[in-house]
Design an enzyme around this catalytic site. Structure first.
Site, PDB file in Angstrom:
ATOM      1  N   SER A 144       0.831  -1.198   0.000  1.00 20.52           N
ATOM      2  CA  SER A 144       0.000   0.000   0.000  1.00 20.52           C
ATOM      3  C   SER A 144       0.873   1.258   0.000  1.00 20.52           C
ATOM      4  O   SER A 144       1.713   1.418  -0.878  1.00 20.52           O
ATOM      5  CB  SER A 144      -0.965  -0.047   1.183  1.00 20.52           C
ATOM      6  OG  SER A 144      -1.982   0.914   1.060  1.00 20.52           O
ATOM      7  N   GLU A 238      -9.904  -3.609  -6.085  1.00 19.66           N
ATOM      8  CA  GLU A 238      -9.492  -2.484  -5.248  1.00 19.66           C
ATOM      9  C   GLU A 238      -9.356  -1.179  -6.015  1.00 19.66           C
ATOM     10  O   GLU A 238      -9.059  -1.161  -7.212  1.00 19.66           O
ATOM     11  CB  GLU A 238      -8.201  -2.802  -4.506  1.00 19.66           C
ATOM     12  CG  GLU A 238      -7.014  -3.226  -5.341  1.00 19.66           C
ATOM     13  CD  GLU A 238      -5.773  -3.378  -4.478  1.00 19.66           C
ATOM     14  OE1 GLU A 238      -5.381  -2.379  -3.839  1.00 19.66           O
ATOM     15  OE2 GLU A 238      -5.201  -4.471  -4.437  1.00 19.66           O
ATOM     16  N   HIS A 268      -7.626  -5.209  -1.438  1.00 20.40           N
ATOM     17  CA  HIS A 268      -6.384  -4.503  -1.156  1.00 20.40           C
ATOM     18  C   HIS A 268      -5.497  -5.301  -0.194  1.00 20.40           C
ATOM     19  O   HIS A 268      -5.963  -5.775   0.843  1.00 20.40           O
ATOM     20  CB  HIS A 268      -6.742  -3.141  -0.533  1.00 20.40           C
ATOM     21  CG  HIS A 268      -5.593  -2.234  -0.293  1.00 20.40           C
ATOM     22  ND1 HIS A 268      -4.808  -1.736  -1.306  1.00 20.40           N
ATOM     23  CD2 HIS A 268      -5.094  -1.705   0.868  1.00 20.40           C
ATOM     24  CE1 HIS A 268      -3.889  -0.942  -0.790  1.00 20.40           C
ATOM     25  NE2 HIS A 268      -4.028  -0.914   0.525  1.00 20.40           N
TER      26      HIS A 268
END
Length: 299
Positions: A144, A238, A268
């Site tokens: 991320s 996502e 995600h």
């Protein structure tokens, strides 16, 4: 079984309550830790340490040998998360790759805004080099925002004249803080975790009124020439899908060896769900093979 697993994970993620009033940063941090944290595997020894002037968690799997080292940068929108919240995920990757790993507790926004996290990532990498680890024995990884920070660290190292590591691995990387990818809207409602305003909120806390397209904040807009082989894994469900897809395209255009894997029906950083989602275990196995092949290739 895999379809049932994916549906169960999707249901679980959608069950997380959303407050009518925005939670404070501290509430976000404690809630994230409660929801995501898993301990390191029992065959991975952990100890607190420091790297690059920052607290860090060292994870050493049974069977790890030699000089190879994984430097990991956790996710959390540059605002939440820590080596402790990611000990399970990072420990699983370290265990499968049999690599000694250091997960860095880089400074978080809004207390420490951009470029503090990049400075900490670069300082950690620089210390590994200065204490005798060959760049060819180092892999950098992150998920991320930590995936974006991985790319920013590589760019900062290149621009500082430092050698590049053997490889980089990123899970669901956030590399565009301008949130211009089409999936930020097209995956609305399909993504079980985020809505588009969440991404803008994290970007606001991290960079404020600064230029969100500058390369060290949004590596998607950087010249990636000279970066090491890159593995990108992302879920099809996502908002950040297009960050990963466009990053792979940019890397390829800049002559960087890149592998893009898109997991059908996955959320995600789906790798967090190892042990209860077959695709997560398979992805971590592939990531481990990718990094070990690169660090061993120069021996």
């Amino acid at each position: 079984m895999s379809r049932q697993q994916r549906e169960a994970i999707d249901t679980l993620l959608r069950s997380a309550p959303r407050s009518e009033t925005p939670p404070t940063v501290e509430e976000q941090r404690s809630g994230f830790a409660a929801a995501i944290a898993r301990p390191a595997p029992p065959d991975v020894a952990t100890r607190k340490t420091t790297l690059g002037g920052r607290p860090a968690l060292e994870l050493t799997p049974a069977g790890a040998s030699g000089p190879s080292h994984l430097l990991y940068l956790h996710g959390g929108g540059y605002v939440i998360g820590s080596p402790d919240t990611h000990a399970g995920l990072v420990g699983e990757l370290a265990r499968r790759a049999r690599l000694r790993t250091t997960s860095v507790d880089y400074r978080l926004a809004p207390e420490h805004a951009f470029p503090a996290a990049v400075e900490d990532g670069l300082a950690a990498y620089r210390e590994l080099l200065e204490t005798g680890t060959d760049a060819r024995d180092i892999v950098i990884g992150g998920d991320s925002a930590g995936g974006g920070l991985t790319l920013a660290t590589l760019l900062a190292a290149r621009d500082a004249g430092l050698p590049q590591p053997a490889a980089a691995v990123v899970f669901s990387p956030w590399v565009d803080l301008t949130v211009s990818g089409a999936s930020a809207q097209s995956k609305d409602g399909i993504d079980p975790i985020f809505v588009e305003p969440d991404l803008h909120a994290y970007a606001e806390l991290y960079i404020g009124a600064g230029d969100r397209s500058q390369p060290l904040a949004s590596p998607l807009f950087a010249d990636l020439t000279g970066l090491p082989p890159l593995l990108i894994q992302v879920g099809a469900n996502e908002l950040l899908l297009d960050d990963a897809v466009r990053l792979a395209g940019r890397a390829g255009a800049d002559d960087v060896e890149v592998t893009l894997e898109i997991g059908s029906g996955l959320p995600h950083v789906f790798q967090h769900h190892y042990g209860r989602l077959d695709e997560a275990d398979d992805a971590l196995d592939r990531a481990a093979r990718f990094v070990t092949a690169r660090v061993l290739s120069h021996d």
